[in-house]
Design a protein around this motif. Structure first.
Motif, short mmCIF file in Angstrom:
data_model
loop_
_atom_site.label_atom_id
_atom_site.label_comp_id
_atom_site.label_asym_id
_atom_site.label_seq_id
_atom_site.Cartn_x
_atom_site.Cartn_y
_atom_site.Cartn_z
N SER A 1 1.05 11.80 -21.79
CA SER A 1 0.40 13.10 -21.90
C SER A 1 -0.39 13.23 -23.20
CB SER A 1 1.44 14.23 -21.83
OG SER A 1 2.30 14.19 -22.96
N CYS A 2 -1.49 13.99 -23.08
CA CYS A 2 -2.28 14.42 -24.25
C CYS A 2 -2.82 13.26 -25.07
CB CYS A 2 -1.46 15.36 -25.13
SG CYS A 2 -0.85 16.83 -24.27
N ASN A 3 -3.14 12.14 -24.40
CA ASN A 3 -3.79 11.02 -25.07
C ASN A 3 -5.29 11.09 -24.83
OD1 ASN A 3 -1.20 9.40 -25.80
ND2 ASN A 3 -0.98 9.81 -23.60
N THR A 4 -6.08 10.46 -25.71
CA THR A 4 -7.54 10.56 -25.60
C THR A 4 -8.19 9.19 -25.79
OG1 THR A 4 -7.71 11.05 -27.97
CG2 THR A 4 -7.57 12.92 -26.46
N SER A 5 -9.35 9.03 -25.12
CA SER A 5 -10.14 7.81 -25.25
C SER A 5 -11.51 8.04 -24.61
CB SER A 5 -9.44 6.63 -24.57
OG SER A 5 -10.14 5.42 -24.77
N ASN A 6 -12.41 7.08 -24.81
CA ASN A 6 -13.67 7.15 -24.07
C ASN A 6 -13.47 6.86 -22.60
OD1 ASN A 6 -15.23 7.80 -26.28
ND2 ASN A 6 -15.84 5.70 -26.71
N HIS A 7 -12.61 5.88 -22.28
CA HIS A 7 -12.33 5.48 -20.90
C HIS A 7 -10.82 5.32 -20.73
CE1 HIS A 7 -16.61 4.63 -20.44
NE2 HIS A 7 -16.55 3.86 -21.52
N GLY A 8 -10.29 5.96 -19.69
CA GLY A 8 -8.85 5.85 -19.45
C GLY A 8 -8.05 6.59 -20.49
N GLY A 9 -8.10 7.93 -20.44
CA GLY A 9 -7.39 8.70 -21.44
C GLY A 9 -5.89 8.43 -21.46
N GLY A 10 -5.28 8.40 -20.27
CA GLY A 10 -3.85 8.09 -20.20
C GLY A 10 -3.59 6.61 -20.13
N ASN B 1 5.13 7.82 -6.28
CA ASN B 1 5.83 9.00 -6.79
C ASN B 1 5.40 9.33 -8.21
OD1 ASN B 1 8.20 8.01 -4.64
ND2 ASN B 1 7.89 10.22 -4.81
N VAL B 2 4.12 9.56 -8.36
CA VAL B 2 3.52 9.88 -9.64
C VAL B 2 2.84 11.24 -9.54
CG1 VAL B 2 1.73 9.17 -11.30
CG2 VAL B 2 3.27 7.46 -10.33
N THR B 3 2.85 12.00 -10.63
CA THR B 3 2.16 13.28 -10.70
C THR B 3 1.06 13.18 -11.74
OG1 THR B 3 4.11 14.55 -10.00
CG2 THR B 3 2.41 15.72 -11.23
N ILE B 4 -0.19 13.35 -11.31
CA ILE B 4 -1.37 13.24 -12.18
C ILE B 4 -2.03 14.61 -12.20
CG2 ILE B 4 -3.56 12.04 -12.53
CD1 ILE B 4 -2.37 9.74 -10.82
N VAL B 5 -1.90 15.33 -13.32
CA VAL B 5 -2.28 16.74 -13.33
C VAL B 5 -2.87 17.14 -14.68
CG1 VAL B 5 0.08 17.41 -13.98
CG2 VAL B 5 -1.41 19.08 -12.88
N GLY B 6 -3.92 17.96 -14.62
CA GLY B 6 -4.47 18.56 -15.82
C GLY B 6 -5.24 17.62 -16.73
N ASN B 7 -5.65 16.46 -16.22
CA ASN B 7 -6.44 15.54 -17.02
C ASN B 7 -7.92 15.88 -16.91
OD1 ASN B 7 -4.14 13.48 -17.62
ND2 ASN B 7 -4.07 13.76 -15.41
N SER B 8 -8.73 15.35 -17.83
CA SER B 8 -10.15 15.65 -17.79
C SER B 8 -10.98 14.42 -18.14
CB SER B 8 -10.49 16.78 -18.77
OG SER B 8 -10.24 16.39 -20.11
N ALA B 9 -12.17 14.36 -17.56
CA ALA B 9 -13.14 13.31 -17.87
C ALA B 9 -14.52 13.94 -17.84
CB ALA B 9 -13.06 12.16 -16.87
N SER B 10 -15.30 13.69 -18.85
CA SER B 10 -16.61 14.33 -18.93
C SER B 10 -17.60 13.76 -17.93
CB SER B 10 -17.17 14.19 -20.35
OG SER B 10 -16.34 14.84 -21.27
N ASN C 1 -4.34 14.35 -20.32
CA ASN C 1 -5.07 13.32 -21.05
C ASN C 1 -6.57 13.55 -20.86
OD1 ASN C 1 -2.66 11.39 -21.70
ND2 ASN C 1 -2.49 11.81 -19.51
N SER C 2 -7.37 13.00 -21.75
CA SER C 2 -8.81 13.23 -21.62
C SER C 2 -9.60 11.97 -21.95
CB SER C 2 -9.26 14.37 -22.53
OG SER C 2 -9.04 14.07 -23.88
N ALA C 3 -10.72 11.79 -21.23
CA ALA C 3 -11.65 10.68 -21.47
C ALA C 3 -13.04 11.26 -21.67
CB ALA C 3 -11.64 9.71 -20.29
N THR C 4 -13.74 10.72 -22.66
CA THR C 4 -15.12 11.14 -22.90
C THR C 4 -16.01 10.75 -21.73
OG1 THR C 4 -14.74 10.84 -25.26
CG2 THR C 4 -17.02 11.04 -24.53
N TRP C 5 -15.71 9.61 -21.11
CA TRP C 5 -16.53 9.13 -20.00
C TRP C 5 -15.74 9.04 -18.71
CZ3 TRP C 5 -21.46 9.45 -21.05
CH2 TRP C 5 -21.89 9.32 -22.38
N TYR C 6 -15.05 7.94 -18.47
CA TYR C 6 -14.45 7.68 -17.16
C TYR C 6 -12.92 7.66 -17.22
CZ TYR C 6 -19.15 5.72 -16.20
OH TYR C 6 -20.50 5.53 -16.07
N GLY C 7 -12.31 8.27 -16.20
CA GLY C 7 -10.87 8.14 -16.01
C GLY C 7 -10.04 8.95 -16.97
N GLY C 8 -9.94 10.26 -16.72
CA GLY C 8 -9.13 11.08 -17.61
C GLY C 8 -7.67 10.69 -17.60
#
Length: 471
Positions: free
Chosen positions: A179-188, A228-237, A207-214
């Protein structure tokens, strides 16, 4: 004692700081199979296993007191990776029960793995930085085992804010929070070049990505497996707020992808992802992009009667307990009444998978809803006459009064559960004489919400009552 550790009779236990002043000095003096047991405190150092297949653990190993995980800190002081594996360490090289923080380097701020596959368990990896890739963990030609690990608030500038994998790295991830990790690609998580992690019971959130794959970014034959994974509230620009895959074919089953911000829940380019028995909901711009004409096209109904596509994917509100505060358990306010308060993800998973621990059909998402707090044959006869008062109960009233009747002497069980099915309190577990009985339950120390009181009388039956607690 857990056979995973101390498996050799002649292995030694080295105590830090009693035997050596630092963890690294302990490693330098250890032999294969030894255990380095570290007292609580902050250790301002970076450590390298140096090819030693040993166990390094906090006192959580011997006590199972989770507070030792946050109390035993290895602080990298911003001068390199906090922990390094680069000399062929295998799964008998174990790191257990620490917080790893303030690592700063080009590759792998928290943990650096190169040609090594250690066992990483019960860790908090937080506030680490990689100026290039792998803020939390970096894996190159490495397939570590990760269990019960939290990877949060790390930054990998170019790729992989939380976890980065490349060149045939296929780590196993089970019971993780990313959670709450950041990167240009692949925030999590970011995977490159034939790297295919497997994920089970993992939460990837915010998690957030500036480009691809929040949440997750997969590139170039990185066929990640997600169960059985929960992927929620991430963002990618740019693309793939939840998941972005390029020339990679991820497989998703029993997975929730919901409320991700900017550019789709699952964005596929030059690939064909496999998605089944999953739930996509309220992802900005759409749930799917580039996934073909059949994924997300509702044509049938599933076991719960919800509209779904040919692969049993639904697009419904998962009804989390409290998503605003990061609680992504499934809710069912009127349990066991099957109505609109029941999450559509309950019992909607792949039916050929093993059942959930409560014996019911597999649920969708990282957490299952425990239906074991109820019974298949509820007893509602005058033999028990189980009543609660007041209900709803206000915290200012403090005590909840429970009354029941037994015709003959018997063994009584009276237990309080929360909405997740977790046992909160056992009020009775003993033999009692027949007749009318009353007992008070203090409620003022509990959070507001839904609870269940379960009464069991051996040889007679069980009853369950829903309690509403308000502040």
């Amino acid at each position: 004692m857990n056979a995973l550790f101390f498996c050799e009779a002649e292995a030694e236990i080295i105590h830090i700081p009693a035997d050596f002043s630092s963890i690294q000095v302990g490693i330098n003096n250890a032999s294969a199979g030894d255990t380095i047991l570290v007292d609580p405190g902050t250790y301002g150092e970076k450590i390298n296993f140096n090819g030693s297949n040993i166990t390094i653990a906090s006192l959580y190993l011997t006590t199972q007191d989770t507070s030792y995980i946050s109390q035993t800190i290895i602080d990298g002081d911003h001068i390199g990776s906090v922990v390094t594996f680069e000399n062929g360490e295998d799964s008998t090289a174990i790191l257990y029960g620490f917080t790893l923080t303030n690592g700063s380097t080009n590759y792998g701020g928290g943990i650096y793995c190169n040609n090594a596959s250690p066992h990483l368990e019960s860790l908090i990896i937080t506030d680490n930085v990689a100026s290039y890739v792998g803020g939390g963990i970096y894996c190159e030609n490495s397939s570590p085992i990760l269990k019960n690990v939290t990877i949060s608030d790390n930054n990998g500038t170019s790729y992989g804010g939380g976890l980065f994998c490349r060149y045939n790295s296929s780590p196993s991830l089970e019971n993780l929070i990313i959670s709450c990790n950041t990167s240009n690609h692949g925030g999590g998580i970011c995977c490159l070049f034939d790297s295919s992690p497997s994920l089970k019971n993992v939460v990837i959130s915010n998690n957030s990505a500036t480009w691809y794959g929040g949440g997750i970014g997969c590139f170039y034959d990185s066929d990640i497996y997600v169960e059985n994974v929960t992927i929620v509230g991430n963002s990618a620009s740019d693309r793939g707020a939840g998941i972005y895959c390029y020339a990679s074919c991820p497989s998703l089953v029993n997975t929730i992808v919901a409320c991700n911000v900017n550019n789709y829940g699952l964005y596929a380019y030059s690939c064909e992802p496999s998605v089944s028995y999953s739930n996509f909901y309220n992802n900005e711009f759409g749930n799917f992009c580039g996934c073909g004409d059949t994924i997300g096209m509702n044509v049938i109904t599933n076991i719960n009667g919800d509209s779904c596509d040919a692969y049993y994917n639904i697009q419904e509100d998962p009804l989390f307990v409290d998503s605003a505060n990061g609680d992504y358990h499934l809710s069912w306010l009127d349990y066991p009444v099957q109505n609109h308060t029941m999450s559509p993800c309950i019992d909607a998973g792949y039916p050929k998978f093993p059942p959930d621990p409560d014996g019911t059909l597999a649920d969708i998402g990282a957490f299952y809803f425990n239906q074991d707090v109820t019974i298949d044959e509820q007893v509602q006869s005058s033999e028990l006459n189980f009543t609660l008062y007041p209900n709803p109960v206000h915290s200012r009233m403090n005590n909840l009064k429970m009354s029941f009747f037994m015709k003959d002497r018997g063994h009584i069980s009276l237990q309080l559960f929360n909405i997740k099915g977790q046992l909160i309190l056992t009020l009775l577990g003993e033999e009692m004489d027949g007749g009318e009985h009353s007992i008070m339950c203090p409620m003022n120390g509990l959070s507001s919400g839904i609870y269940f009181m379960k009464l069991g009388v051996y040889g007679i039956g069980k009853e369950i009552k829903k309690i509403v607690l308000i502040k």
